[in-house]
Scaffold this motif. Structure first.
Motif, PDB file in Angstrom:
ATOM      1  N   PHE A   1       0.842  -1.188   0.000  1.00  0.00           N
ATOM      2  CA  PHE A   1       0.000   0.000   0.000  1.00  0.00           C
ATOM      3  C   PHE A   1       0.883   1.246   0.000  1.00  0.00           C
ATOM      4  N   LYS A   2       0.605   2.154  -0.929  1.00  0.00           N
ATOM      5  CA  LYS A   2       1.400   3.379  -1.038  1.00  0.00           C
ATOM      6  C   LYS A   2       0.499   4.573  -1.315  1.00  0.00           C
ATOM      7  N   THR A   3       0.987   5.729  -0.938  1.00  0.00           N
ATOM      8  CA  THR A   3       0.516   6.971  -1.533  1.00  0.00           C
ATOM      9  C   THR A   3       1.586   7.381  -2.538  1.00  0.00           C
ATOM     10  N   ARG A   4       1.210   7.499  -3.779  1.00  0.00           N
ATOM     11  CA  ARG A   4       2.162   7.918  -4.820  1.00  0.00           C
ATOM     12  C   ARG A   4       1.899   9.377  -5.165  1.00  0.00           C
ATOM     13  N   ARG A   5       2.877  10.220  -4.899  1.00  0.00           N
ATOM     14  CA  ARG A   5       2.761  11.659  -5.139  1.00  0.00           C
ATOM     15  C   ARG A   5       3.574  12.047  -6.366  1.00  0.00           C
ATOM     16  N   SER A   6       2.915  12.595  -7.358  1.00  0.00           N
ATOM     17  CA  SER A   6       3.579  13.046  -8.582  1.00  0.00           C
ATOM     18  C   SER A   6       3.639  14.566  -8.592  1.00  0.00           C
ATOM     19  N   PHE A   7       4.794  15.104  -8.948  1.00  0.00           N
ATOM     20  CA  PHE A   7       4.937  16.562  -9.014  1.00  0.00           C
ATOM     21  C   PHE A   7       6.063  16.928  -9.971  1.00  0.00           C
ATOM     22  N   LEU A   8       6.065  18.188 -10.380  1.00  0.00           N
ATOM     23  CA  LEU A   8       7.106  18.729 -11.245  1.00  0.00           C
ATOM     24  C   LEU A   8       7.942  19.730 -10.472  1.00  0.00           C
ATOM     25  N   TYR A   9       9.250  19.664 -10.702  1.00  0.00           N
ATOM     26  CA  TYR A   9      10.159  20.679 -10.157  1.00  0.00           C
ATOM     27  C   TYR A   9      11.230  20.965 -11.207  1.00  0.00           C
ATOM     28  N   GLU A  10      11.329  22.225 -11.597  1.00  0.00           N
ATOM     29  CA  GLU A  10      12.294  22.635 -12.628  1.00  0.00           C
ATOM     30  C   GLU A  10      12.150  21.777 -13.890  1.00  0.00           C
TER      31      GLU A  10
ATOM     32  N   VAL B   1      21.985  14.793  -8.046  1.00  0.00           N
ATOM     33  CA  VAL B   1      21.885  15.269  -6.665  1.00  0.00           C
ATOM     34  C   VAL B   1      21.775  16.788  -6.618  1.00  0.00           C
ATOM     35  N   ASP B   2      22.543  17.463  -7.447  1.00  0.00           N
ATOM     36  CA  ASP B   2      22.516  18.926  -7.457  1.00  0.00           C
ATOM     37  C   ASP B   2      21.176  19.486  -7.922  1.00  0.00           C
ATOM     38  N   SER B   3      20.429  18.706  -8.691  1.00  0.00           N
ATOM     39  CA  SER B   3      19.163  19.193  -9.239  1.00  0.00           C
ATOM     40  C   SER B   3      17.935  18.701  -8.482  1.00  0.00           C
ATOM     41  N   LEU B   4      18.128  17.895  -7.423  1.00  0.00           N
ATOM     42  CA  LEU B   4      16.984  17.380  -6.666  1.00  0.00           C
ATOM     43  C   LEU B   4      16.237  18.500  -5.960  1.00  0.00           C
ATOM     44  N   PRO B   5      14.931  18.331  -5.739  1.00  0.00           N
ATOM     45  CA  PRO B   5      14.153  19.367  -5.051  1.00  0.00           C
ATOM     46  C   PRO B   5      14.745  19.689  -3.683  1.00  0.00           C
ATOM     47  N   PRO B   6      15.089  20.944  -3.417  1.00  0.00           N
ATOM     48  CA  PRO B   6      15.743  21.295  -2.151  1.00  0.00           C
ATOM     49  C   PRO B   6      14.828  21.202  -0.935  1.00  0.00           C
TER      50      PRO B   6
END
Length: 276
Positions: free
Chosen positions: A138-147, A182-187
């Motif tokens: 069982f999961k909650t899957r969260r989809s989002f956009l960043y940059e 790693v440098d581009s991951l959501p801060p």
């Protein structure tokens, strides 16, 4: 081809690569032609990367728009050795979609997954063939956009095995190397460890009902690992268990620029580990 000779935009998807790569190249060309920026998600050499996340903020404080789906996976008995089959039910706003997936054994470094949308009736019928050696996931899957990059957060929910309690995994597809990723991951997310390719964090292994050491023959190191001996399996399972426990320890930090290396020697307790 002659009929397309004078067309101003002609792109050819040839047979120099495998089928999945051709599909990704096709999608990449279409979105570029239509002016949609999706980053490098569909580039031909795109790969999936995975990170452990800690300290999730409340939903109300999540700084970008997102969509949550409630997802449940069931693994099924497979008639073919080395194949993994599973069902997925994904729910949003009370409406469900169903998917049947077959993951085939690795061949020449390539793993193929075949996904097929199915009806609720087919889902119910296939569910009768679930493998009770695996717990439902069982999961909650969260989809989002960043940059302009698409991300997915898999937030494991109860009921689940104790090894999954509190586990949150971030996934994306990219052509970048580990340092660039790693440098581009959501801060706004606290990334604890790069677990790309680590079987200790694969959903198939996380869903095994019994303790890993008690069911080493079920643990999947990779789909092409049939040549490993029983002793090697047990040793690798023990190492995987140690990695999973280690990442759950609150004060442990890791070099998140470094992805999983199966042949790497484990770090001793007296050795230091690096943080970002």
């Amino acid at each position: 081809m002659e009929a397309w000779r004078d067309h101003p935009y002609v792109d050819i998807i040839d047979n120099r690569s495998d089928f999945d790569s051709k599909i990704n190249r096709l999608i990449d060309l279409v979105v570029k032609r239509t002016g949609i920026n999706v980053g490098d998600r569909f580039s031909a050499n795109s790969r999936k990367v995975k990170f452990v996340i800690t300290g999730m903020c409340p939903d109300s404080d999540f700084p970008v728009k997102f969509t949550d789906f409630q997802v449940v996976h069931h693994y099924l008995h497979s008639a073919q050795k080395g194949f993994q089959t599973r069902l997925r039910k994904r729910v949003k706003n009370g409406r469900a979609t169903y998917t049947f997936t077959v993951r085939k054994p690795e061949l020449q470094g390539q793993t193929v997954e075949v996904k097929q949308p199915i009806s609720q009736r087919d889902y119910s019928n296939l569910l009768a063939h679930r493998d009770d050696n695996h717990l439902p996931v069982f999961k909650t899957r969260r989809s989002f956009l960043y940059e302009n990059q698409q991300y997915q957060l898999d937030i494991y929910r109860a009921p689940c095995h104790s090894r999954c309690q509190g586990l949150v995994l971030l996934e994306t597809f990219t052509t970048s190397n580990d340092d660039e990723v790693v440098d581009s991951l959501p801060p706004f997310l606290k990334v604890k460890k790069n677990v790309t390719g680590d079987p200790a964090f694969s959903m198939y292994n996380l869903s095994i009902r019994s303790d890993w050491e008690d069911s080493a023959e079920q643990f999947c190191h990779k789909l092409s690992s049939d040549d490993e001996s029983e002793d090697e399996n047990v040793a690798e399972v023990r190492k995987a268990q140690e990695r999973l426990v280690h990442v759950s320890e609150e004060n442990t930090v890791f070099d998140v620029r470094k992805s999983y290396d199966r042949n790497e020697r484990p770090v001793s307790e007296s050795s230091s580990v690096c943080s970002l």
